[in-house]
Design an enzyme around this catalytic site. Structure first.
Site, mmCIF file in Angstrom:
data_model
loop_
_atom_site.group_PDB
_atom_site.id
_atom_site.type_symbol
_atom_site.label_atom_id
_atom_site.label_comp_id
_atom_site.label_asym_id
_atom_site.label_seq_id
_atom_site.Cartn_x
_atom_site.Cartn_y
_atom_site.Cartn_z
ATOM 1 N N TYR A 1 0.884 -1.178 0.000
ATOM 2 C CA TYR A 1 0.000 0.000 0.000
ATOM 3 C C TYR A 1 0.917 1.221 0.000
ATOM 4 C CZ TYR A 1 -4.194 2.608 1.570
ATOM 5 O OH TYR A 1 -5.240 3.480 1.676
ATOM 6 N N ARG B 1 -5.738 10.154 -11.160
ATOM 7 C CA ARG B 1 -5.076 10.883 -10.059
ATOM 8 C C ARG B 1 -4.610 9.845 -9.052
ATOM 9 N NH1 ARG B 1 -5.293 10.155 -5.176
ATOM 10 N NH2 ARG B 1 -7.229 11.003 -4.393
ATOM 11 N N LYS C 1 -5.505 -1.662 -2.514
ATOM 12 C CA LYS C 1 -6.686 -1.419 -1.658
ATOM 13 C C LYS C 1 -7.382 -2.742 -1.349
ATOM 14 C CE LYS C 1 -6.942 3.205 -1.451
ATOM 15 N NZ LYS C 1 -7.133 4.054 -0.274
ATOM 16 N N GLU D 1 -11.909 4.877 -6.833
ATOM 17 C CA GLU D 1 -10.629 5.226 -6.213
ATOM 18 C C GLU D 1 -9.754 6.027 -7.164
ATOM 19 O OE1 GLU D 1 -10.003 4.038 -2.910
ATOM 20 O OE2 GLU D 1 -8.453 5.580 -3.076
ATOM 21 N N ASP D 2 -9.237 7.109 -6.653
ATOM 22 C CA ASP D 2 -8.236 7.911 -7.373
ATOM 23 C C ASP D 2 -8.686 8.361 -8.758
ATOM 24 O OD1 ASP D 2 -6.908 7.541 -5.036
ATOM 25 O OD2 ASP D 2 -5.084 6.714 -5.904
ATOM 26 N N ASP E 1 -13.980 6.499 -2.213
ATOM 27 C CA ASP E 1 -13.113 6.404 -1.037
ATOM 28 C C ASP E 1 -12.396 7.724 -0.761
ATOM 29 O OD1 ASP E 1 -11.602 5.108 0.992
ATOM 30 O OD2 ASP E 1 -9.956 4.829 -0.411
ATOM 31 N N ASP E 2 -11.937 8.396 -1.807
ATOM 32 C CA ASP E 2 -11.149 9.620 -1.606
ATOM 33 C C ASP E 2 -12.001 10.745 -1.042
ATOM 34 O OD1 ASP E 2 -8.564 8.704 -2.740
ATOM 35 O OD2 ASP E 2 -9.870 8.339 -4.447
ATOM 36 N N ASN F 1 -0.263 11.572 -0.076
ATOM 37 C CA ASN F 1 0.522 10.369 -0.344
ATOM 38 C C ASN F 1 1.178 10.452 -1.713
ATOM 39 O OD1 ASN F 1 -0.373 9.009 2.052
ATOM 40 N ND2 ASN F 1 -2.345 8.724 1.053
ATOM 41 N N ASN G 1 -5.140 7.761 7.404
ATOM 42 C CA ASN G 1 -5.351 7.196 6.069
ATOM 43 C C ASN G 1 -6.718 6.526 6.020
ATOM 44 O OD1 ASN G 1 -5.180 5.088 3.862
ATOM 45 N ND2 ASN G 1 -3.207 6.114 3.619
#
Ligand code: NAI
Ligand code: PYR
Ligand code: MG
Length: 607
Positions: A133, A186, A204, A275-276, A298-299, A449, A494
């Site tokens: 991770y 991203r 994840k 995610e991202d 999630d973000d 991160n 996190n």
């Protein structure tokens, strides 16, 4: 109203429950439809040298393995020995290449024998999380095309338009519970990494297995490759993704729509974690799908809950009642999906505490982006950031676009929170200015991160802002030695503390959507998990070693929220009525019992 009741089970029972994970899950037999080398090459079923002789006979494995049968424990020790010798042999070598070597050895095991892989991961989560991770996963994504050996998960590209409904049936598992989806636009704070971003869903989902005990045969990492705007990747001969600029507008959305429909058709109960995604698509897809599918971002949503728990912990660390949260001045550097998600959730919580006086609360929150403090004077302001833009008359002495140092010096905030993706912006001057904070225990959260993108290091934060701060970071840092036996605690702020429980709780509830109430329950649970004693020491989150414990609590809180909202349809043999009648501790025990734990199951062949 925010409660701070302790979670269903007290600290006392934590270690007891952990032991249960190791004994409760004695597996029944597992049906396999293959034999011989096909089994040895399938990481879901492979036991390497661990196949007992009778099983070797039954499955046509005799002669395909060296004769001695090695126990699971022995295999475990052998792996850990080779990992430790790698550590020893690479001492003094550059950090990045050592981390990648560690990732490779773990990845090879992952490719070969998932049962053993997840066992070593669960037992050594504190050591291995930084490899599978953040931060190492960032390096892996950056180098993915060169590191690629075997595929993992599924890849849907712009070229697959019209085909996804049939493609989804190429996945070999009959049931999928948890999907993590990215478009690679991203990746952490590393920007657009195109198809190479697949490392994030894989990492994840490893955390899902380790923390929430989601069965690894029921997870699916997915990359939606709609091109990349990363020129370096487009020119890289090794790049494995589509060599075209990213799709935009309706063309882009039609690809995501098609994927979501395909998933829902094959696995109507699967949960999809976005995610991202770059900010514009993160918010748009969340609004587009959250009422139709079982999904969350999630973000935006996971991060918000973790940050909020941290902020409430900070108030407790100051020795103040939670109601004092409304008096905290909060400066957030980063007006993207994560920063805005945090502010939205914090304001919602704060305004509930202050009798829904949203305006008064908003006045205490300040937002900066790459162009500095966001005010109403800002040209072309992003609509999502607009509600937080300050009226210049309310920030006397500050200007539109004021820099972090100007803002911190003027406002003396209680909390300085970074979700900018830019390393080092909380520099010596900014951190020193935090010494003048109006708080007795100012909080500094450098949440970006991977490590090199953190707004500051833990050591710098304690060195320049002083020993009284509360510190959190998105990627792990060592605790800081403050001298005289004192320790500056580092909290890993996190979303890994929440997303596994959100996924597991939703799955076991059988809810078909994920509501704000369920997410809020997750955040409240995390916020109330730590004892006052721990909080006084500046420890806001539990140790990663006990991530299964906190995930069981969060999962239970999410499940109970779904029940309260009448959304729980049940899971497997446990229907909505039974869920409704479970007490809090019974719900936690139910969630724990449903966590998969890696042990070798007897394999039974069926044609
Ligand atoms: N710790 C955690 O659990 C999480 C951490 N993150 C991290 O947060 C970072 C941002 O993520 P997103 O919000 O999704 O990205 P984003 O790209 O949507 O937003 C980044 C924001 O930072 C702003 N920014 C850039 N330079 C800045 C500067 N010098 N000063 C202040 N603001 C600046 C940009 O203008 C933009 O508003 C990433 O590094 C990501 O890894 C994201 C989610 C969870
Ligand atoms: C932790 C996480 O989700 C991120 O950095 O994007
Ligand atoms: Mg993320």
């Amino acid at each position: 109203m925010w409660r701070l009741a302790r979670c269903a089970s007290s600290n006392l029972s934590r270690s007891l429950r952990r032991r249960c994970f190791y004994t409760a899950a004695i597996p029944g037999p597992c049906i396999v439809h293959k034999r011989g080398t096909d089994i040895l090459h399938d990481p879901w079923f492979n036991k390497d040298t661990g196949f007992p002789l009778t099983e070797r006979d039954r499955l046509g494995l005799r002669g395909l393995l060296p004769p001695r049968v090695i126990s699971f424990e022995h295999q475990y020790d052998r792996f850990m020995e080779s990992y430790r010798s790698l550590e020893k042999n690479t001492q003094g070598q550059p950090h990045g290449s050592v981390s990648l070597a560690k990732w490779r050895i773990l990845n090879r095991l992952h490719d070969r024998n998932e049962t053993l892989y997840y066992r070593v991961l669960i037992d050594n989560i504190k050591d291995f999380a930084p490899i599978i991770y953040t931060p190492t996963v960032g390096l892996v994504c950056q180098n993915y095309s060169g590191l690629f050996r075997r595929p993992r998960g599924m890849y849907f590209s712009a070229k697959d338009k019209g085909e996804m409904m049939s493609m989804i049936y190429n996945w070999p598992a009959h049931q999928v519970d948890m999907i993590v989806l990215t478009d690679g636009s991203r990746i952490l704070g590393l920007g657009d990494l195109g198809v190479q971003g697949i490392g994030i869903p894989i990492g994840k989902l490893d955390i899902y297995v380790a923390a929430a005990g989601i069965n690894p045969q029921r997870i699916l990492p997915v990359m939606l490759d709609v091109g990349t705007n990363n020129q370096k990747l487009l020119e890289d001969p090794l790049y494995l993704g589509l060599r075209q600029p990213r799709l935009e507008g309706e063309e882009y959305l039609s690809i995501v729509d098609e994927f979501m429909e395909a998933v829902h058709t094959r696995w109507p109960k699967a949960i999809v974690q976005f995610e991202d995604f770059q900010m514009k698509w993160a918010f748009e897809t969340l609004q587009r799908y959250r009422k139709r599918f079982c999904m969350f971002n999630d973000d935006i949503q996971g991060t918000a809950g973790v940050a909020l728990a941290g902020l409430l912990g900070t108030v407790r660390a100051q020795g103040q009642p939670l109601s004092d949260f409304v008096n905290q001045k909060i400066v957030v550097a980063g007006a993207g999906s994560a920063g805005l998600g945090v502010l939205n959730m914090a304001i919602e919580a704060l305004s509930r505490m202050s009798g829904n006086n949203e305006m008064a609360v908003k006045n205490k929150c300040y937002l900066l982006d790459k162009d500095g403090l966001i005010t109403k004077e800002r040209k072309n302001i992003d609509p999502a950031a607009a509600p937080f833009a300050k009226d210049l008359k309310d920030v006397e002495g500050l200007r539109e676009g004021a820099s972090p140092i100007e803002v911190v010096k003027k406002l003396k905030p209680h909390v300085l929170l970074g979700l900018s993706g830019v390393g080092g912006i909380f520099n010596e001057e900014v951190l020193k200015a935090m010494r003048e904070s109006d708080s007795t225990k100012p909080a500094i959260f450098a949440m970006s991160n991977p490590t090199m993108n953190a707004e500051c290091t833990a050591a710098d934060a304690f060195k320049y802002a002083g020993p009284n701060i509360v510190f959190g970071s998105g990627s792990p840092f060592e605790d800081v030695d403050l001298g005289n036996g004192k320790v500056g605690h580092v909290n890993q702020a996190n979303n890994m503390y929440l997303f596994p429980g959100i996924g597991l709780g939703t799955l076991l509830s059988g809810a078909h959507i994920i509501t704000d109430g369920m997410l809020q329950a997750a955040a409240e649970c995390l916020a109330s998990y730590m004892t006052d004693e721990e909080i006084q020491k500046g420890i806001l989150y539990p140790s990663i070693d006990s991530i299964r414990d906190i995930t069981a609590e969060v999962g239970a809180a999410v499940l109970r929220a779904a029940v309260e909202e009448d959304l729980a349809e049940g899971h497997g043999d446990v229907g909505p009525r039974e869920l409704k009648h479970m007490s809090k501790p019974e719900t936690v025990a139910y969630v724990s019992r449903n966590m998969w734990f890696p042990v070798y199951s007897p394999l039974v062949h069926e044609k």
